[in-house]
Scaffold this motif. Structure first.
Motif, short mmCIF file in Angstrom:
data_model
loop_
_atom_site.label_atom_id
_atom_site.label_comp_id
_atom_site.label_asym_id
_atom_site.label_seq_id
_atom_site.Cartn_x
_atom_site.Cartn_y
_atom_site.Cartn_z
N GLN A 1 0.91 -0.95 0.34
CA GLN A 1 -0.01 -0.25 -0.14
C GLN A 1 0.84 1.40 -0.26
OE1 GLN A 1 -1.61 -1.24 4.01
NE2 GLN A 1 -0.12 -0.23 5.10
N GLU A 2 -0.38 2.85 0.54
CA GLU A 2 0.77 3.51 0.55
C GLU A 2 2.05 3.90 -0.49
OE1 GLU A 2 1.27 5.02 4.94
OE2 GLU A 2 2.71 3.76 4.31
N ARG A 3 1.84 3.71 -2.04
CA ARG A 3 2.28 3.56 -2.63
C ARG A 3 1.40 5.27 -3.00
NH1 ARG A 3 6.11 0.87 -3.34
NH2 ARG A 3 5.67 -1.19 -3.04
N ARG A 4 2.64 6.56 -3.05
CA ARG A 4 1.69 7.44 -3.93
C ARG A 4 2.32 7.81 -5.74
NH1 ARG A 4 3.99 12.13 -1.83
NH2 ARG A 4 6.04 11.38 -0.99
N PRO A 5 1.34 8.41 -5.60
CA PRO A 5 1.48 8.61 -7.23
C PRO A 5 2.27 9.49 -8.18
CG PRO A 5 -0.32 9.34 -6.51
CD PRO A 5 -0.09 9.07 -5.63
N ALA B 1 17.47 14.57 9.58
CA ALA B 1 17.13 13.59 8.70
C ALA B 1 17.47 13.79 7.07
CB ALA B 1 16.37 13.04 9.02
N TYR B 2 17.43 12.87 6.49
CA TYR B 2 17.51 13.11 4.87
C TYR B 2 16.87 12.44 3.77
CZ TYR B 2 20.95 17.44 5.23
OH TYR B 2 22.18 17.66 5.51
N ARG B 3 16.14 12.34 2.61
CA ARG B 3 16.01 11.35 1.81
C ARG B 3 15.76 12.07 0.61
NH1 ARG B 3 15.66 9.10 5.69
NH2 ARG B 3 14.04 7.33 6.72
N LEU B 4 16.41 10.64 -0.36
CA LEU B 4 16.13 11.58 -1.79
C LEU B 4 14.42 11.09 -2.26
CD1 LEU B 4 19.02 8.49 -3.52
CD2 LEU B 4 19.24 10.88 -2.53
N LEU B 5 14.14 11.80 -3.30
CA LEU B 5 12.55 12.45 -3.79
C LEU B 5 13.17 11.09 -5.45
CD1 LEU B 5 12.10 15.60 -2.89
CD2 LEU B 5 11.10 13.63 -1.35
N PRO B 6 11.73 10.54 -5.23
CA PRO B 6 10.18 10.04 -4.66
C PRO B 6 10.87 9.38 -3.29
CG PRO B 6 10.06 9.01 -5.82
CD PRO B 6 11.83 9.42 -6.57
N ALA B 7 10.42 10.13 -2.08
CA ALA B 7 10.39 8.77 -0.80
C ALA B 7 8.91 9.12 -0.21
CB ALA B 7 10.48 10.00 0.09
N SER B 8 8.74 7.38 0.01
CA SER B 8 7.25 7.16 0.54
C SER B 8 6.28 7.59 1.21
CB SER B 8 7.45 5.25 0.11
OG SER B 8 8.08 5.29 1.66
N VAL C 1 8.72 8.89 4.98
CA VAL C 1 9.17 10.57 5.53
C VAL C 1 8.29 10.01 7.42
CG1 VAL C 1 7.66 12.62 6.32
CG2 VAL C 1 7.87 11.06 3.87
N ARG C 2 7.83 8.96 7.37
CA ARG C 2 7.30 8.81 9.11
C ARG C 2 8.49 8.60 9.54
NH1 ARG C 2 3.74 5.07 7.70
NH2 ARG C 2 1.81 6.68 7.44
N GLU D 1 0.45 11.76 11.49
CA GLU D 1 0.01 11.54 10.29
C GLU D 1 0.36 12.90 9.60
OE1 GLU D 1 -0.71 8.60 8.91
OE2 GLU D 1 1.37 8.47 10.28
N ARG D 2 -0.51 14.06 10.28
CA ARG D 2 -0.88 15.47 9.60
C ARG D 2 0.49 16.17 9.20
NH1 ARG D 2 -5.90 18.48 11.81
NH2 ARG D 2 -5.56 20.00 10.52
N LEU D 3 1.60 15.28 9.92
CA LEU D 3 3.10 16.41 10.14
C LEU D 3 3.19 15.48 8.67
CD1 LEU D 3 5.37 18.09 10.49
CD2 LEU D 3 5.64 16.10 12.23
N THR D 4 3.45 14.20 8.37
CA THR D 4 3.90 13.33 7.24
C THR D 4 3.04 14.31 6.16
OG1 THR D 4 4.02 11.11 9.19
CG2 THR D 4 4.08 11.25 6.71
N ASP D 5 1.93 13.89 6.68
CA ASP D 5 0.83 14.41 5.12
C ASP D 5 1.32 15.95 4.49
OD1 ASP D 5 -1.35 12.91 5.47
OD2 ASP D 5 -2.82 14.23 6.83
N ALA D 6 1.98 16.85 5.91
CA ALA D 6 2.48 17.98 5.44
C ALA D 6 3.90 18.21 4.78
CB ALA D 6 2.90 19.32 6.33
N ILE D 7 4.73 16.96 5.10
CA ILE D 7 6.07 17.38 4.58
C ILE D 7 5.58 16.28 2.84
CG2 ILE D 7 8.06 15.84 5.15
CD1 ILE D 7 7.97 15.91 8.13
N CYS D 8 5.32 15.36 3.00
CA CYS D 8 5.17 14.53 1.73
C CYS D 8 4.40 15.99 1.08
CB CYS D 8 3.80 13.63 1.58
SG CYS D 8 4.53 12.47 2.54
N GLY D 9 3.34 16.24 1.37
CA GLY D 9 2.84 17.49 0.22
C GLY D 9 4.08 18.69 -0.36
N ILE D 10 5.21 19.09 0.67
CA ILE D 10 6.50 20.10 0.18
C ILE D 10 7.21 19.20 -0.61
CG2 ILE D 10 7.65 21.14 1.48
CD1 ILE D 10 6.44 21.43 3.77
N ALA D 11 7.54 18.21 -0.43
CA ALA D 11 8.29 17.23 -1.20
C ALA D 11 7.36 17.26 -2.81
CB ALA D 11 8.31 15.37 -0.81
N ASP D 12 5.78 17.05 -2.61
CA ASP D 12 5.44 16.48 -3.72
C ASP D 12 6.15 18.13 -4.79
OD1 ASP D 12 4.96 14.40 -3.55
OD2 ASP D 12 2.84 14.26 -3.41
#
Lengths: 724, 724
Positions: B482-486, B630-637, B641-642, B666-677
């Motif tokens: 699950q949790e694959r992001r488009p 903390a660092y991650r290459l993008l795209p990240a799942s 991020v969690r 979860e809200r924080l994760t949403d916001a970070i994923c949003g910023i990454a996208d």
């Protein structure tokens, strides 16, 4: 538990114990591997005195006459090496007593390590030994080695030819002492003594350490310990060894919470807070390592080199990758790799192929194989560099004559051996990967008279870093003749008569010249208003009550009061709130309200093992979330306190990071020393003296809150004081 | 520079290259050690095909006919192994071309590593090879080993019998590849391939990695690299290997600033930020180690065990001290040592002497020597424990039959070998101290069919921890459907037409569903007052200007404005101040003033090597003083991020430490994923998108400040944005 381990052991008696002129092996038997080992080791190790076998059930053992008892021997031997089983030990001790023999190594297990019955047996043993003035090593140990006296009184197989040298290893684990013998040989480290401690019924770690500190054949002391049971003695002996210039390297296991649990299950010993142990050892000039391998390598390096003559390291090799690895580890271990001097760069440019880069670490490139002379000249240029104290050369020992490029390597090593003797910098050799010395490589090293060779970068450079650290600390101690602070006298016990209020604690540290935020204790609302007007708004009000532990939670604190009305309201509110909890409200403390600056924690607490310990760090989150605190045993020198201020991770804040004003480090040091002295002068009943926060802003240093607790009273955590 | 290294190399062609059926050694000579080595290695390694010697000046070499040229050979060989000097290389390539030979290993140095002349020579070589469809390994390498194909095409002496197995080592350093051969043998690790890369004129690390990923005889890939020159390929291949369940272990050197300098001097390669490399490797499921020794040990363990079946480790031994050491290292390496199950404790109580403690790590005490059966039964009880996935036994291999207690050890090992085959937990053996395998111990291990034996606690447990990490990551990946992001589509380049003001950046991230603090852009003082009244006091005013880089320093920001008058004054003041610096003031942004909460930094910046990288940490001092990010290459799942949110040291603050409200992760994760996208959708021209601070307080998550910079504009540091 420790009462029995003090009396009869002195360094001079241990001198006879560890260098006996005659030995009786009691329980000697051709059927026993342990007996065969012990006899064989003594013989192969060329013991010069008489070795007697004692066994009442045999006429001959190991090809020689066997005696029925110690009393039947032609002379009272210097050492009875007792291999009988658990139940036979006490009769042998009695026999020794009647024969006038006072030194015994007792190998049998089944004593304090073996439950209540064993503990009872050990008490019996200890009492008998003390009554008869007997020195006992063990029980439950594997014997000892003293190679400079040719006494290999050891019950496990040894490796011949024995690797003699200046490292003496004292081990609280028998199993790991045995493993270590392999590693001494594999790494070409020379051993003087090996002492396995066993249960320490009579001879303990401190006694043995004292012997080794004074033993002229021991140049480096390596300790493998699970617990420090005689910390005062350890401190005294560490200081003595440091003064003599004899390094002590310690592998103290049980760092982790898990490890501490395992240690306590194993030894019943007390495992102190590991960060305090770290601090204590650093302060005492003792090198700490984390594995047996590092223990032996670090000791071997120090045995070979004595003192490292400075911190600045140059590196020369013919592999770029190895240079990069070295740089990585050097940075992690804080080894200085300075730039080469301009003249060195010029010389290197003249010698090296144009595509080589004349920088430290120096990669002379694969060209060395084409033109060995290039390597030699480049090495020479680096060895003449005035910026360097130490030059590390990549040069492992070949495993055999069949080894790749042996003639090249041998020629190179011969030239290196000559260089080592004449170069100004110390030359240290380091192999490329950690493989064992072979007999061939050991023999070659001896023939070329080469010093210790570090095994590889990942174990070798940390060892070099530690040897440099010790050497620098020793040089600093020799240079440091000033800054000694007078010893602190403990105040009369009356001081600790009852819990102290914050107001009393403030007064006490202020009297000890620690700057404290201005404040007054008042007993009416009007008094609070007048005090606030004298001090200047805004102010803080706190109830004064020796017994109230959590003032903030109890409603006993009011912050940031801007005017007389606010002060009056707050006075009534907080005294009423506090009175609902306690009956000893003595008034209210009015202090100036401070803002900004850096808030530090400075505390002194009593460690069960090491006594009073000073903790310094940034307050708040730094302590609570990160445990970012530096420790020192007290008394500590000004230099100690000054260096603490650079040890925690948030230290850059004191130096003006993040827009903070640069802190006046001398004033801060003064205040911390004052707090430390104030704590010491409160004597042994003190549990904690904590200033949190000590507010620091540029040249302003001020205690905003002071807490003193005593041993009888309940005990707050050293680093966490959320009650304010 | 990289344009030449792409075209002709495919995995299928490399398959022939690394498993040739016939080999010609060009420059073969009895006088050359390299030639003798290569011939000898091929012969001793039982190469099945024809080996030809090519040397125009000899009739016979190494006892066989010598050919004048490649063209004179009876067949076009699968591999020309070229040992001629630098100047002879191109003529040999021409000869190969006319003989229809397309695979060449070129050993000679003097190319790109050797200054401008060498670089020119290498360009010539590369061009020729590409024109003639030749695959070239090297130049400036030492050849390769492919033991499963019996091809020991290697120019340095090897160790026989060869230690065959599933580990393939790819090395950018020839010298360390040679050292590693010793270590494979010393540690009993089996090798499949060894490839020394040399200058990578044609065959590069990525090509070779691809071959090894697809090679069925390679079970573990070990990489020794100084730089990642094909990061996209590396990512693709790492993902493929992870999917295949083939572990990759990397020793990437050049961690330090010093090391990076040394690396750049050495290779001219680009050394990226090491923390980004750490993050990238972790994310790709690649194990990173810090030394060649750890590389080989970790690879050896994984080769022997494949996947570790779970994270829970039990430890059994007969030395208390070793148990404590293991606990210390386990805690440091985050290895789980769970309590034994109740039933196991009961069984152990029934078996062990009463003074032993039935806990993990288990010390069966010295009693094992008295009663071997006790050890066996205790071991059996632990092996039946349902809480354990892995059981680690202290059991080194004896060095020789003369070894201490050999019969006991041998008997014990035989029983252990049987246990290993039947026990539910995986059984891992570990020695007591790091000494080399002897031929005897290797033979014994083979005879008993024992798996890899970890050398000692200090190197062995970290290897086990890494193998467990990889295995757990792989299991999680298999479970995670699950949790694959488009995928994010990059917006049109027009977006990046000019610098962006903060107002534009705010709007952009808000449109991407990132919560942003309420605000309005106004162009008059009256407008500012009405906006402030709508938003609610206090407010913040900032000038809107795409070109103003340091708003605060330029006086373009006013904080904490409490009423209309303050807003009006501030409006005039900040617009006047900003207009003195820039001419593009577009208005003023009025936002709500927030207080309290935790201030985070969330930024995306483009790494020169790895592309867009997401950085998450606490803002302010945490970034500036501690670099706690903390660092991650993008795209990240989302899972990535969690898990980032637990990786920085100040993470506990998010979980309610220090009186903070627990953050809604979860809200924080949403916001970070949003910023990454949002950052990814800005395409390749984006330099930095940074939200600093992202304010978090309980369930409230809000961007207070947003910065977007483009490649053409000046470049602020990712983590430091003092301009606000």
């Amino acid at each position: 538990m420790t009462s029995a381990v003090t009396t009869p052991v002195s360094a001079s008696r241990l001198k006879t114990f560890f260098a006996p002129r005659s030995i009786a092996i009691v329980g000697a038997s051709d059927n026993s591997g342990w007996s065969r080992n012990t006899f064989g080791n003594l013989r192969t190790g060329d013991f010069k005195g008489d070795i007697y076998a004692v066994n009442p059930r045999r006429d001959f053992v190991h090809g020689q006459k066997s005696y029925a008892s110690l009393s039947a021997l032609p002379e009272p031997v210097d050492l009875a090496y007792v291999l009988v089983g658990t139940d036979g030990v006490l009769p042998v001790m009695e026999d020794a007593a009647s024969a006038g023999i006072t030194n015994l190594a007792i190998i049998a297990a089944g004593f304090a390590e073996a439950g209540p019955d064993g503990e009872a047996r050990q008490r019996q043993l200890t009492e008998f030994a003390r009554e008869h003035n007997q020195i006992v090593l063990g029980p439950n140990n594997l014997g000892f080695i003293n190679s400079s006296a040719n006494v290999m009184a050891f019950s496990q197989p040894m490796i011949w030819p024995f690797s003699r040298g200046g490292v003496s290893l004292l081990s609280q684990s028998g199993a790991l002492a045995v493993s270590s013998l392999d590693y001494f040989v594999a790494r070409g480290v020379g051993m003087n003594c090996l002492v396995t401690m066993g249960n320490e019924a009579i001879v303990n770690v401190a006694n043995t350490m004292e012997y080794l500190v004074e033993d002229p054949s021991t140049r480096v002391i390596a300790l493998f310990v699970e617990s420090f049971r005689q910390p005062d003695e350890f401190r005294r002996l560490a200081a003595r060894a440091f003064q003599l210039g004899k390094p002590i390297v310690v592998c103290k296991i049980g760092r982790s919470k898990l490890g501490a649990r395992a240690a306590s299950a194993h030894t019943g010993g007390l495992a102190g807070d590991d960060l305090v142990i770290d601090a204590a050892l650093r302060q005492l000039g003792v090198i700490r390592v984390d594995s047996l391998e590092d223990l032996i390598i670090t000791a071997g390096l120090l045995d070979s080199y004595g003192v490292m003559q400075g911190p600045r390291v140059g590196i020369v090799g013919a592999s770029g990758a190895m240079g990069v690895i070295m740089s990585d580890i050097a940075e992690r271990e804080a080894i200085q790799l300075p730039d080469f001097a301009g003249e060195t760069v010029d010389k290197l440019r003249a010698v090296l192929p144009p595509f080589a880069t004349p920088q430290n670490p120096l990669d002379v490139t694969g060209f060395v194989i084409v033109d060995e002379d290039v390597f030699r000249k480049a090495q020479q240029a680096v060895l003449e560099d005035p910026n360097l104290d130490i030059v590390l050369l990549f040069a492992g020992l070949p495993k055999s004559e069949d080894d790749r490029m042996f003639p090249f390597i041998k020629n190179s090593l011969e030239k290196t051996a000559a260089l080592i003797k004449t170069a100004r910098p110390q030359v240290v050799l380091c192999g490329g990967i950690q493989i064992d010395y072979t007999p061939f490589s050991r023999e070659l090293r001896a023939r070329l008279d080469l010093p210790f060779v570090l095994p590889d970068a990942s174990r070798g450079l940390p060892a070099l870093a530690r040897a440099i650290w010790w050497s620098e600390k020793r040089r600093a101690a020799q240079a440091d003749t000033q800054e000694r602070r007078p010893p602190v006298q403990a105040a009369e016990p009356a001081l600790s008569a009852r819990p102290w209020s914050e107001a009393r604690a403030r007064e006490y540290v202020a009297a000890a010249d620690v700057p404290v935020v201005p404040g007054e204790v008042v007993s009416t609302a009007d008094g609070a208003v007048s005090a606030a007007e004298r001090l200047g708004f805004p102010v803080v009000l706190k109830v004064v009550s020796p017994s109230l532990q959590h003032k903030t939670e109890a409603g006993g604190v009011a912050l940031n009061l801007q005017d007389a009305g606010a002060v009056r309201n707050a006075y009534d509110r907080i005294t009423a709130a506090a009175s609902a909890h306690v009956s000893d409200v003595e008034g209210v403390l009015v202090t100036v309200m401070r803002r900004g600056g850096v808030e530090m924690l400075v505390g002194v607490a009593r460690d069960p093992l090491w006594g009073p310990v000073l903790a310094v760090g940034l307050g708040g989150i730094w302590v609570e979330v990160l445990r970012d605190v530096a420790y020192r045993l007290l008394p500590a020198s000004r230099a100690d306190v000054r260096s603490m201020l650079g040890e925690f991770r948030a230290s850059p804040l004191l130096h003006g990071a993040r827009g903070q004003e640069r802190v006046d480090m001398e004033r801060l040091t003064d205040a911390i020393c004052g707090i430390a002295d104030a704590a010491l002068s409160l004597g042994e009943q003190l549990d904690t003296l904590e200033v949190n926060p000590l507010r620091v802003s540029g040249a302003e240093v001020e205690a905003l809150d002071v807490l003193v607790t005593w041993h009888s009273s309940s005990k707050p955590a050293l680093e966490h004081n959320p009650s304010e």
